[in-house]
Scaffold this active site. Structure first.
Site, PDB file in Angstrom:
ATOM      1  CD  GLU A 103       1.288   0.245   0.588  1.00 39.25           C
ATOM      2  OE1 GLU A 103       0.530   1.231   0.650  1.00 39.25           O
ATOM      3  OE2 GLU A 103       2.503   0.310   0.835  1.00 39.25           O
ATOM      4  CG  ASP A 104      -0.524   3.087  -2.338  1.00 37.41           C
ATOM      5  OD1 ASP A 104       0.363   2.287  -1.974  1.00 37.41           O
ATOM      6  OD2 ASP A 104      -0.399   4.308  -2.244  1.00 37.41           O
ATOM      7  CG  ASP A 107       8.486  -0.430  -6.364  1.00 39.26           C
ATOM      8  OD1 ASP A 107       8.926  -1.416  -6.962  1.00 39.26           O
ATOM      9  OD2 ASP A 107       8.909   0.723  -6.569  1.00 39.26           O
ATOM     10  CG  PHE A 156       6.692   6.298 -10.584  1.00 42.71           C
ATOM     11  CD1 PHE A 156       7.144   5.963  -9.317  1.00 42.71           C
ATOM     12  CD2 PHE A 156       5.828   7.373 -10.722  1.00 42.71           C
ATOM     13  CE1 PHE A 156       6.746   6.704  -8.203  1.00 42.71           C
ATOM     14  CE2 PHE A 156       5.428   8.109  -9.613  1.00 42.71           C
ATOM     15  CZ  PHE A 156       5.888   7.775  -8.354  1.00 42.71           C
ATOM     16  NE  ARG A 169      -1.387  12.572  -3.124  1.00 41.30           N
ATOM     17  CZ  ARG A 169      -0.468  11.702  -2.707  1.00 41.30           C
ATOM     18  NH1 ARG A 169      -0.664  10.413  -2.856  1.00 41.30           N
ATOM     19  NH2 ARG A 169       0.644  12.122  -2.133  1.00 41.30           N
TER      20      ARG A 169
END
Ligand code: IMP
Ligand code: MG
Length: 183
Positions: A103-104, A107, A156, A169
């Site tokens: 997973e990147d 959160d 964010f 990206r």
């Protein structure tokens, strides 16, 4: 005058540099290669944000492995919707396999909890999580992350696969998103 919409957010301060990311990914690749020695894990990457991380990570693996993709969605712009939708599922069965979910960024942990629960029902031989980033959120989502790259502040971020409305990206670093009107 940048020529951008005045309310258009753009990358601000760098939180994790390209050099730091390289070190982190190399370390994770080494750890995973050691732990999975003699096995043949399947790395499951979550599209689209996780592809850049996965592409770099597998080049640090010295063990045989397969890669698979799932497409899920929980974010709308910069807010988690709290609802996870599966847009595209795995193409192969994982029963009995050693599965490593890549997973990147974790959160709220909503996405991870949902995917982990779903994959467990398919009876993998083992299931672990590797996350490049985890936000320092006051509420611990309680999801065990076996391999963690770095903690970042609860803000964010964009870059290295992570987007804001599909942009940024391509950045080789992780940066906070800044709104131009706030400057
Ligand atoms: P969670 O379900 O709240 O843990 O959010 C996880 C997912 O939301 C990640 O897989 C990302 O795709 C996306 N996400 C969360 N935070 C960010 C961010 O700061 N930038 C870009 N995408 C994010
Ligand atoms: Mg993601």
């Amino acid at each position: 005058m940048s020529g951008k919409r005045p309310d258009h957010p753009s990358p601000g301060s760098i939180l994790v540099s390209a050099a730091e990311i390289e070190d982190i990914v190399a370390r994770l690749g080494q750890e995973i290669s050691g732990d999975y020695a003699g096995r043949h894990p399947v790395l499951v990457s979550l599209l689209k944000g996780g592809v850049v991380f996965l592409a770099d990570l597998i080049r640090h693996l010295t063990i045989p492995h397969h890669i698979e993709f799932m497409r899920v969605s929980s974010y709308e712009s910069t807010q988690s919707s709290g609802v996870v939708r599966i847009l595209s599922d795995l193409q192969t069965p994982i029963e009995g396999r050693d599965v490593l979910l890549v997973e990147d960024v974790v959160d709220t942990g909503t996405t991870l909890a949902y995917i982990v629960d779903m994959l467990r029902l398919r009876n993998p031989g083992s299931l672990e999580v590797c996350a490049l980033l985890r936000k320092r959120v006051p509420r611990d989502p309680g999801i065990p992350i076996r391999y963690l790259g770095s903690e970042i502040p609860n803000t964010f971020v964009v870059g290295y696969g992570l987007d804001h409305e599909e942009n940024y990206r391509n950045l080789p670093f992780i940066a906070a998103l800044a709104t131009e009107t706030s400057r």
